[in-house]
Design an enzyme around this catalytic site. Structure first.
Site, PDB file in Angstrom:
ATOM      1  N   LYS A   1     -85.938  46.899  93.657  1.00  0.00           N
ATOM      2  CA  LYS A   1     -85.668  45.572  94.233  1.00  0.00           C
ATOM      3  C   LYS A   1     -84.173  45.271  94.219  1.00  0.00           C
ATOM      4  CE  LYS A   1     -89.969  43.310  92.864  1.00  0.00           C
ATOM      5  NZ  LYS A   1     -90.481  42.076  92.234  1.00  0.00           N
ATOM      6  N   LYS A   2     -83.388  46.121  93.574  1.00  0.00           N
ATOM      7  CA  LYS A   2     -81.921  45.998  93.634  1.00  0.00           C
ATOM      8  C   LYS A   2     -81.483  45.960  95.104  1.00  0.00           C
ATOM      9  CE  LYS A   2     -77.489  47.164  92.723  1.00  0.00           C
ATOM     10  NZ  LYS A   2     -77.054  47.584  94.045  1.00  0.00           N
TER      11      LYS A   2
ATOM     12  N   HIS B   1     -82.368  54.278  88.528  1.00  0.00           N
ATOM     13  CA  HIS B   1     -83.182  55.300  89.189  1.00  0.00           C
ATOM     14  C   HIS B   1     -84.297  55.772  88.239  1.00  0.00           C
ATOM     15  CE1 HIS B   1     -79.164  56.014  91.271  1.00  0.00           C
ATOM     16  NE2 HIS B   1     -79.960  55.797  92.282  1.00  0.00           N
TER      17      HIS B   1
HETATM   18  P1  AMP Z   1     -79.678  54.876  95.817  1.00  0.00           P
HETATM   19  O1  AMP Z   1     -79.519  56.185  95.115  1.00  0.00           O
HETATM   20  O2  AMP Z   1     -78.587  53.896  95.540  1.00  0.00           O
HETATM   21  O3  AMP Z   1     -80.005  55.036  97.274  1.00  0.00           O
HETATM   22  O4  AMP Z   1     -80.961  54.198  95.181  1.00  0.00           O
HETATM   23  C1  AMP Z   1     -82.190  54.867  95.136  1.00  0.00           C
HETATM   24  C2  AMP Z   1     -83.239  53.896  94.676  1.00  0.00           C
HETATM   25  O5  AMP Z   1     -82.889  53.401  93.387  1.00  0.00           O
HETATM   26  C3  AMP Z   1     -83.395  52.686  95.597  1.00  0.00           C
HETATM   27  O6  AMP Z   1     -84.770  52.367  95.733  1.00  0.00           O
HETATM   28  C4  AMP Z   1     -82.641  51.614  94.844  1.00  0.00           C
HETATM   29  O7  AMP Z   1     -83.098  50.309  95.133  1.00  0.00           O
HETATM   30  C5  AMP Z   1     -82.972  51.989  93.401  1.00  0.00           C
HETATM   31  N1  AMP Z   1     -81.985  51.416  92.496  1.00  0.00           N
HETATM   32  C6  AMP Z   1     -80.639  51.589  92.534  1.00  0.00           C
HETATM   33  N2  AMP Z   1     -80.052  50.852  91.557  1.00  0.00           N
HETATM   34  C7  AMP Z   1     -81.054  50.206  90.905  1.00  0.00           C
HETATM   35  C8  AMP Z   1     -81.101  49.282  89.813  1.00  0.00           C
HETATM   36  N3  AMP Z   1     -80.002  48.876  89.194  1.00  0.00           N
HETATM   37  N4  AMP Z   1     -82.305  48.823  89.417  1.00  0.00           N
HETATM   38  C9  AMP Z   1     -83.447  49.223  90.043  1.00  0.00           C
HETATM   39  N5  AMP Z   1     -83.474  50.086  91.069  1.00  0.00           N
HETATM   40  C10 AMP Z   1     -82.296  50.570  91.501  1.00  0.00           C
END
Ligand code: AMP
Length: 317
Positions: free
Chosen positions: A185-186, A42
């Site tokens: 892009k995860k 994040h």
């Molecule tokens: P989330 O809190 O899981 O909904 O993720 C919020 C944002 O963080 C989304 O755009 C995810 O794709 C990004 N994100 C989560 N994990 C990663 C990671 N390991 N690398 C890059 N971006 C991430």
């Protein structure tokens, strides 16, 4: 650089006013949507956002609209105070944190509001968090759908997931009114879906995709990793390992997707994982390909115990 204290905003009207004021001063606003329990993945999005906009808003909101009743909404991890400390430490800082309580509650009257929160959201009486977007006569019923892109990959086993994501992102865009929004892009399919939605619906927002951040052993960072036992975490490394092997094999001339997928499925299954899908798809249309002739992305979802993990790797040949 000194840590800066972000302003914490919980009301959507206040969020919109903050953003409009900044933009009326000729400054640009970047949005990083998250569901909290922040990690370095994040924080890397925030660093990316600094390259594209002057002020940064991070939203923290676990969106009930993207979870089906059988999914892990009630156990989704959270640590608001820890998140704020992390946001203060990030290089360049964050200007505002938008952490609304319930973005599907449309009542104005606070008495009614509390009643609705108790009735529709928060808890089912047994302490379990339940979705607050279902049934009720005056409840939320407008959804954004990305008809084709939402159906494949994660959409197969999570049929309401992307309509929930697209809808909440639309709501955040309408509340924050950012110039730029950064997605990881995860969640490759999610990033492509948001890009497509912004193009199709003429949002005046630039969508930036940011690279996957991994632990030193290769595991893609995810808030859900906290639920893995040490043994499951070890087994889960089979996902990134098989993606890397497939990428190297493809770069060395093994371009038959069937064989690349079979090998990955075998490796992950032997490690103790349960495959949801393993697909090699074209990077923008996310259509499956049989032979790699142009850039593709290899996307995998697999279960380790009760934890479903997703990961992917672009293969640019
Ligand atoms: P989330 O809190 O899981 O909904 O993720 C919020 C944002 O963080 C989304 O755009 C995810 O794709 C990004 N994100 C989560 N994990 C990663 C990671 N390991 N690398 C890059 N971006 C991430």
């Amino acid at each position: 650089m000194a840590a800066k204290d972000p302003v914490i905003i919980t009301e959507k009207g206040e969020m919109r006013n903050w953003s409009r004021k900044i933009r009326s001063q000729g400054k640009t606003v970047g949005l990083v949507p998250t569901m909290g329990y922040l990690h370095q993945g994040h924080l890397s999005l925030i660093q990316e956002a600094h390259k594209h906009s002057q002020l940064i808003v991070v939203s923290i909101y676990v969106n009930p609209g993207q979870f089906s009743p059988s999914e892990d909404l009630s156990t989704y991890p959270s640590d608001f105070h820890g998140d704020i400390l992390k946001l203060k430490s990030v290089l360049g800082g964050v200007d505002a944190v938008f952490c609304p309580k319930n973005l599907y509650d449309y009542s104005n009257n606070s008495k009614q509001k509390n009643k609705n929160e108790n009735e529709n959201c928060a808890s089912d009486g047994g302490g379990r968090v339940v979705s607050c977007v279902e049934e009720k006569g005056s409840g939320h019923e407008t959804w954004v759908r990305i008809e084709r892109l939402e159906k494949g990959l994660c959409g197969k086993s999570r049929p309401v997931f992307f309509r929930g994501v697209a809808t909440i992102v639309t709501k955040l865009f309408n509340i924050v009114e950012p110039d730029v929004a950064v997605f990881g892009k995860k969640d490759y399919q999610q990033w492509r879906i948001i890009q497509r939605m912004v193009r199709d619906l003429d949002f005046a927002i630039e969508i930036v995709g940011s690279e996957v951040i991994r632990d030193s052993d290769g595991l893609a960072l995810s808030s859900r990793n906290v639920h893995l036992s040490p043994e499951e975490r070890e087994k889960a490394l089979s996902i990134s390992r098989s993606l890397l092997s497939a990428k190297s094999a493809a770069e060395e001339g093994q371009v038959k997707c069937g064989e690349l997928k079979d090998l990955a499925v075998k490796t992950i299954t032997q490690a103790g994982g349960r495959i949801d899908y393993a697909e090699i798809v074209e990077q923008e249309s996310l259509e499956a390909v049989e032979e790699i002739k142009s850039p593709v992305v290899f996307c995998i979802a697999a279960w380790f115990g009760k934890v479903r993990l997703i990961d992917n790797m672009e293969i640019n040949i």
